[in-house]
Scaffold this motif. Structure first.
Motif, PDB file in Angstrom:
ATOM      1  N   ASP A 131      18.615   7.551  24.073  1.00  0.00           N
ATOM      2  CA  ASP A 131      19.452   8.717  23.823  1.00  0.00           C
ATOM      3  C   ASP A 131      19.096   9.206  22.422  1.00  0.00           C
ATOM      4  O   ASP A 131      19.302   8.477  21.444  1.00  0.00           O
ATOM      5  N   PRO A 132      18.567  10.411  22.273  1.00  0.00           N
ATOM      6  CA  PRO A 132      18.105  10.875  20.961  1.00  0.00           C
ATOM      7  C   PRO A 132      19.192  10.973  19.902  1.00  0.00           C
ATOM      8  O   PRO A 132      18.896  11.112  18.720  1.00  0.00           O
ATOM      9  N   LYS A 133      20.456  10.845  20.316  1.00  0.00           N
ATOM     10  CA  LYS A 133      21.549  10.891  19.346  1.00  0.00           C
ATOM     11  C   LYS A 133      21.952   9.496  18.873  1.00  0.00           C
ATOM     12  O   LYS A 133      22.692   9.359  17.905  1.00  0.00           O
ATOM     13  N   SER A 134      21.484   8.468  19.574  1.00  0.00           N
ATOM     14  CA  SER A 134      21.905   7.101  19.264  1.00  0.00           C
ATOM     15  C   SER A 134      20.704   6.230  18.922  1.00  0.00           C
ATOM     16  O   SER A 134      19.617   6.407  19.480  1.00  0.00           O
ATOM     17  N   GLU A 135      20.907   5.290  18.028  1.00  0.00           N
ATOM     18  CA  GLU A 135      19.837   4.361  17.681  1.00  0.00           C
ATOM     19  C   GLU A 135      19.891   3.150  18.615  1.00  0.00           C
ATOM     20  O   GLU A 135      20.948   2.809  19.158  1.00  0.00           O
ATOM     21  N   LEU A 136      18.751   2.533  18.816  1.00  0.00           N
ATOM     22  CA  LEU A 136      18.649   1.367  19.692  1.00  0.00           C
ATOM     23  C   LEU A 136      18.390   0.134  18.836  1.00  0.00           C
ATOM     24  O   LEU A 136      17.351   0.016  18.197  1.00  0.00           O
ATOM     25  N   VAL A 137      19.341  -0.774  18.830  1.00  0.00           N
ATOM     26  CA  VAL A 137      19.255  -1.986  18.024  1.00  0.00           C
ATOM     27  C   VAL A 137      19.233  -3.192  18.961  1.00  0.00           C
ATOM     28  O   VAL A 137      20.251  -3.542  19.568  1.00  0.00           O
ATOM     29  N   ASN A 138      18.040  -3.793  19.122  1.00  0.00           N
ATOM     30  CA  ASN A 138      17.887  -4.937  20.020  1.00  0.00           C
ATOM     31  C   ASN A 138      18.419  -4.615  21.415  1.00  0.00           C
ATOM     32  O   ASN A 138      19.071  -5.442  22.062  1.00  0.00           O
ATOM     33  N   ALA A 139      18.115  -3.412  21.884  1.00  0.00           N
ATOM     34  CA  ALA A 139      18.628  -2.934  23.172  1.00  0.00           C
ATOM     35  C   ALA A 139      18.071  -3.755  24.326  1.00  0.00           C
ATOM     36  O   ALA A 139      16.905  -4.152  24.313  1.00  0.00           O
ATOM     37  N   ASP A 140      18.899  -3.989  25.339  1.00  0.00           N
ATOM     38  CA  ASP A 140      18.442  -4.788  26.470  1.00  0.00           C
ATOM     39  C   ASP A 140      18.557  -4.012  27.786  1.00  0.00           C
ATOM     40  O   ASP A 140      18.909  -2.825  27.802  1.00  0.00           O
ATOM     41  N   GLU A 141      18.274  -4.688  28.881  1.00  0.00           N
ATOM     42  CA  GLU A 141      18.193  -4.037  30.187  1.00  0.00           C
ATOM     43  C   GLU A 141      19.546  -3.654  30.770  1.00  0.00           C
ATOM     44  O   GLU A 141      19.608  -3.023  31.831  1.00  0.00           O
ATOM     45  N   THR A 142      20.647  -4.010  30.091  1.00  0.00           N
ATOM     46  CA  THR A 142      21.965  -3.593  30.573  1.00  0.00           C
ATOM     47  C   THR A 142      22.284  -2.159  30.163  1.00  0.00           C
ATOM     48  O   THR A 142      23.237  -1.573  30.680  1.00  0.00           O
ATOM     49  N   TYR A 143      21.500  -1.579  29.250  1.00  0.00           N
ATOM     50  CA  TYR A 143      21.740  -0.201  28.822  1.00  0.00           C
ATOM     51  C   TYR A 143      21.451   0.747  29.994  1.00  0.00           C
ATOM     52  O   TYR A 143      20.492   0.546  30.744  1.00  0.00           O
ATOM     53  N   PRO A 144      22.245   1.814  30.149  1.00  0.00           N
ATOM     54  CA  PRO A 144      22.029   2.747  31.264  1.00  0.00           C
ATOM     55  C   PRO A 144      20.803   3.637  31.042  1.00  0.00           C
ATOM     56  O   PRO A 144      20.391   3.891  29.908  1.00  0.00           O
ATOM     57  N   LEU A 145      20.235   4.119  32.146  1.00  0.00           N
ATOM     58  CA  LEU A 145      19.142   5.080  32.059  1.00  0.00           C
ATOM     59  C   LEU A 145      19.683   6.417  31.560  1.00  0.00           C
ATOM     60  O   LEU A 145      20.787   6.824  31.921  1.00  0.00           O
ATOM     61  N   ILE A 146      18.901   7.091  30.724  1.00  0.00           N
ATOM     62  CA  ILE A 146      19.278   8.399  30.201  1.00  0.00           C
ATOM     63  C   ILE A 146      18.348   9.437  30.815  1.00  0.00           C
ATOM     64  O   ILE A 146      17.148   9.451  30.548  1.00  0.00           O
ATOM     65  N   THR A 147      18.909  10.314  31.649  1.00  0.00           N
ATOM     66  CA  THR A 147      18.079  11.280  32.379  1.00  0.00           C
ATOM     67  C   THR A 147      18.710  12.664  32.336  1.00  0.00           C
ATOM     68  O   THR A 147      19.821  12.854  31.827  1.00  0.00           O
ATOM     69  N   GLY A 148      17.998  13.629  32.907  1.00  0.00           N
ATOM     70  CA  GLY A 148      18.530  14.981  33.058  1.00  0.00           C
ATOM     71  C   GLY A 148      18.828  15.659  31.735  1.00  0.00           C
ATOM     72  O   GLY A 148      18.069  15.550  30.768  1.00  0.00           O
ATOM     73  N   ALA A 149      19.965  16.344  31.649  1.00  0.00           N
ATOM     74  CA  ALA A 149      20.319  17.127  30.453  1.00  0.00           C
ATOM     75  C   ALA A 149      20.493  16.252  29.222  1.00  0.00           C
ATOM     76  O   ALA A 149      20.313  16.719  28.092  1.00  0.00           O
ATOM     77  N   ALA A 150      20.839  14.986  29.418  1.00  0.00           N
ATOM     78  CA  ALA A 150      21.037  14.077  28.284  1.00  0.00           C
ATOM     79  C   ALA A 150      19.718  13.563  27.716  1.00  0.00           C
ATOM     80  O   ALA A 150      19.702  12.928  26.659  1.00  0.00           O
ATOM     81  N   GLN A 151      18.601  13.837  28.415  1.00  0.00           N
ATOM     82  CA  GLN A 151      17.293  13.316  28.014  1.00  0.00           C
ATOM     83  C   GLN A 151      16.359  14.501  27.699  1.00  0.00           C
ATOM     84  O   GLN A 151      15.903  15.193  28.600  1.00  0.00           O
ATOM     85  N   PRO A 152      16.069  14.740  26.406  1.00  0.00           N
ATOM     86  CA  PRO A 152      15.232  15.895  26.038  1.00  0.00           C
ATOM     87  C   PRO A 152      13.770  15.761  26.451  1.00  0.00           C
ATOM     88  O   PRO A 152      13.062  16.756  26.544  1.00  0.00           O
ATOM     89  N   GLU A 153      13.311  14.535  26.710  1.00  0.00           N
ATOM     90  CA  GLU A 153      11.927  14.323  27.116  1.00  0.00           C
ATOM     91  C   GLU A 153      11.853  14.286  28.642  1.00  0.00           C
ATOM     92  O   GLU A 153      12.277  13.315  29.272  1.00  0.00           O
ATOM     93  N   TYR A 154      11.326  15.342  29.233  1.00  0.00           N
ATOM     94  CA  TYR A 154      11.260  15.397  30.697  1.00  0.00           C
ATOM     95  C   TYR A 154      10.371  14.292  31.249  1.00  0.00           C
ATOM     96  O   TYR A 154      10.651  13.741  32.315  1.00  0.00           O
ATOM     97  N   TYR A 155       9.323  13.944  30.518  1.00  0.00           N
ATOM     98  CA  TYR A 155       8.460  12.825  30.909  1.00  0.00           C
ATOM     99  C   TYR A 155       9.304  11.571  31.136  1.00  0.00           C
ATOM    100  O   TYR A 155       9.140  10.860  32.144  1.00  0.00           O
ATOM    101  N   THR A 156      10.217  11.304  30.209  1.00  0.00           N
ATOM    102  CA  THR A 156      11.050  10.101  30.293  1.00  0.00           C
ATOM    103  C   THR A 156      11.984  10.155  31.488  1.00  0.00           C
ATOM    104  O   THR A 156      12.193   9.145  32.184  1.00  0.00           O
ATOM    105  N   THR A 157      12.538  11.327  31.757  1.00  0.00           N
ATOM    106  CA  THR A 157      13.378  11.489  32.940  1.00  0.00           C
ATOM    107  C   THR A 157      12.605  11.139  34.208  1.00  0.00           C
ATOM    108  O   THR A 157      13.110  10.424  35.085  1.00  0.00           O
ATOM    109  N   THR A 158      11.363  11.611  34.306  1.00  0.00           N
ATOM    110  CA  THR A 158      10.577  11.325  35.517  1.00  0.00           C
ATOM    111  C   THR A 158      10.199   9.853  35.604  1.00  0.00           C
ATOM    112  O   THR A 158      10.135   9.296  36.705  1.00  0.00           O
ATOM    113  N   LYS A 159       9.969   9.199  34.475  1.00  0.00           N
ATOM    114  CA  LYS A 159       9.691   7.759  34.504  1.00  0.00           C
ATOM    115  C   LYS A 159      10.925   6.987  34.975  1.00  0.00           C
ATOM    116  O   LYS A 159      10.820   6.019  35.734  1.00  0.00           O
ATOM    117  N   ALA A 160      12.097   7.434  34.548  1.00  0.00           N
ATOM    118  CA  ALA A 160      13.337   6.783  34.969  1.00  0.00           C
ATOM    119  C   ALA A 160      13.581   6.973  36.466  1.00  0.00           C
ATOM    120  O   ALA A 160      13.981   6.035  37.174  1.00  0.00           O
TER     121      ALA A 160
END
Length: 372
Positions: A131-160
């Motif tokens: 999430d471009p508004k939040s920092e990731l500190v030792n983030a793990d696989e329990t974090y939710p996927l960020i897609t669509g309007a919340a994800q400014p990188e369309y490439y990342t949305t398609t990977k998700a």
């Protein structure tokens, strides 16, 4: 799971999409080194570069978005394992990202499901939780996927979206097992995005600038460690396949799961940049570095974007680059350690050394060729 130090000679027939690309060809090489009797089929849009000399490797020029062609090829090859790395670079157009990452992945998935594939490993991206508004500190696989309007990188949305499709396909049919590897900041020989841009900054004399206070940790990962993670995942899925219909304990489960793979060595962003520049030949002392505030650099980036847009070009500094170079963004690899037995096999300093030397060697060869 087979140990990487004492591997089985063959994993059967492994098909690798994107196997002539940056990550893909490193996976091919490491696979044939560890499992020399394995039959490898490489699918790529063009297979003229990064080819293995092994007699066990075969190459097929293939558009993975062509459903009928892909299904026909799978029916002919009958692979046991698929490692799906094919993906366009981030700067490609949005429609191309969707076509390859989402539609192409579904084509490969369907072909695998219909032709008896046992194990399917997908190359996702660590950015799927970013999430471009939040920092990731030792983030793990329990974090939710960020897609669509919340994800400014369309490439990342398609990977998700593609990752979700792969994991949802797990055990459909019941003997078809899938998982996803999420690499972060891949560098190494053949890198076309991170190290080349930093080496170019050195050549342009831009190493005297730093944006922000350099207190943000960032993950970069040497490409062979990513390849290693993929092979561990393949071994784990095949081991699970042998135990079917048994379902592993949640704490041991690999099929249907995603795994972050990094060097496990988060580093301050500008310390990494300076390590790259030193390897390229930079001798500028830290005392000579100009530290620009993030706000000032953001303003400059915006002006440059506007000016270069008017000229139909892209500037060396953008607001996005400013933002990302000042954010904390690193991940936990504990799940990969526990369930895959993952440990990095090459440390970050050595990875930087290998990657930069590769670029300098390529530049030298190009200079010699042009001088002839």
């Amino acid at each position: 799971m087979a140990s990487s130090n004492n591997p089985v000679k063959s994993l059967g027939h492994v098909l690798i999409t994107g196997g002539c690309g940056f990550l893909g060809h490193h996976i091919v090489n490491l696979l044939l080194e560890r499992h020399p009797a394995t039959r490898v089929s490489v699918l790529d849009l063009r297979t003229t570069h990064n080819r293995s000399s092994s007699a066990n490797a075969s190459y097929y020029d293939t558009d993975i978005t062509d459903t009928e062609t892909v299904k026909s090829l799978f029916a002919k090859l009958k692979p046991d394992v698929v490692i799906h790395t094919a993906s366009p670079i981030m700067i490609a157009k949005n429609e191309f990202h969707y076509k390859v990452n989402v539609h192409g992945t579904k084509c490969v998935l369907e072909a695998a499901q219909e032709n008896g594939v046992k194990a399917f490993v997908y190359t996702s991206s660590a950015s799927v939780i970013f999430d471009p508004k939040s920092e990731l500190v030792n983030a793990d696989e329990t974090y939710p996927l960020i897609t669509g309007a919340a994800q400014p990188e369309y490439y990342t949305t398609t990977k998700a979206y593609a990752e979700s499709a792969v994991l949802s396909a797990n055990r459909t049919p019941s003997n078809f097992l899938t998982c996803a590897i999420r690499p972060a900041g891949i560098i190494g020989e053949g890198d076309v995005q991170i190290l080349p841009n930093m080496v170019q900054a050195f050549h342009k004399g831009q190493t005297k600038f730093q944006i922000g206070s350099n207190d943000n940790l960032f993950d970069f990962t040497y490409v062979q460690n990513i390849a290693h993670g993929h092979l561990l995942a393949v071994n784990a899925l095949l081991a699970t396949h042998k135990m079917l219909p048994t379902v592993p304990l949640d704490s041991e489960k690999v099929d249907g799961e995603a795994f972050f793979i990094t060097n496990g060595q988060p580093v301050y962003f500008w310390d990494f940049a300076r390590a790259v520049w030193r390897e390229a030949g930079d001798t500028l002392p830290i005392s000579s570095v100009w530290i620009l505030s993030q706000d000032f650099a953001f303003m400059v980036g915006g002006i440059l974007e506007w000016v270069f847009w008017a000229m139909g070009k892209k500037p060396n500094l953008t607001r996005q680059q400013v933002k990302y170079s000042c954010m904390t963004r690193y991940y936990s690899i504990q799940k990969a350690k526990t369930r895959l037995g993952y440990r990095p096999i090459v440390d970050l300093d050595e990875g930087v050394r290998r990657g930069v030397r590769f670029i300098l060697d390529q530049e030298k060869k190009a200079g010699e060729k042009n001088g002839q």
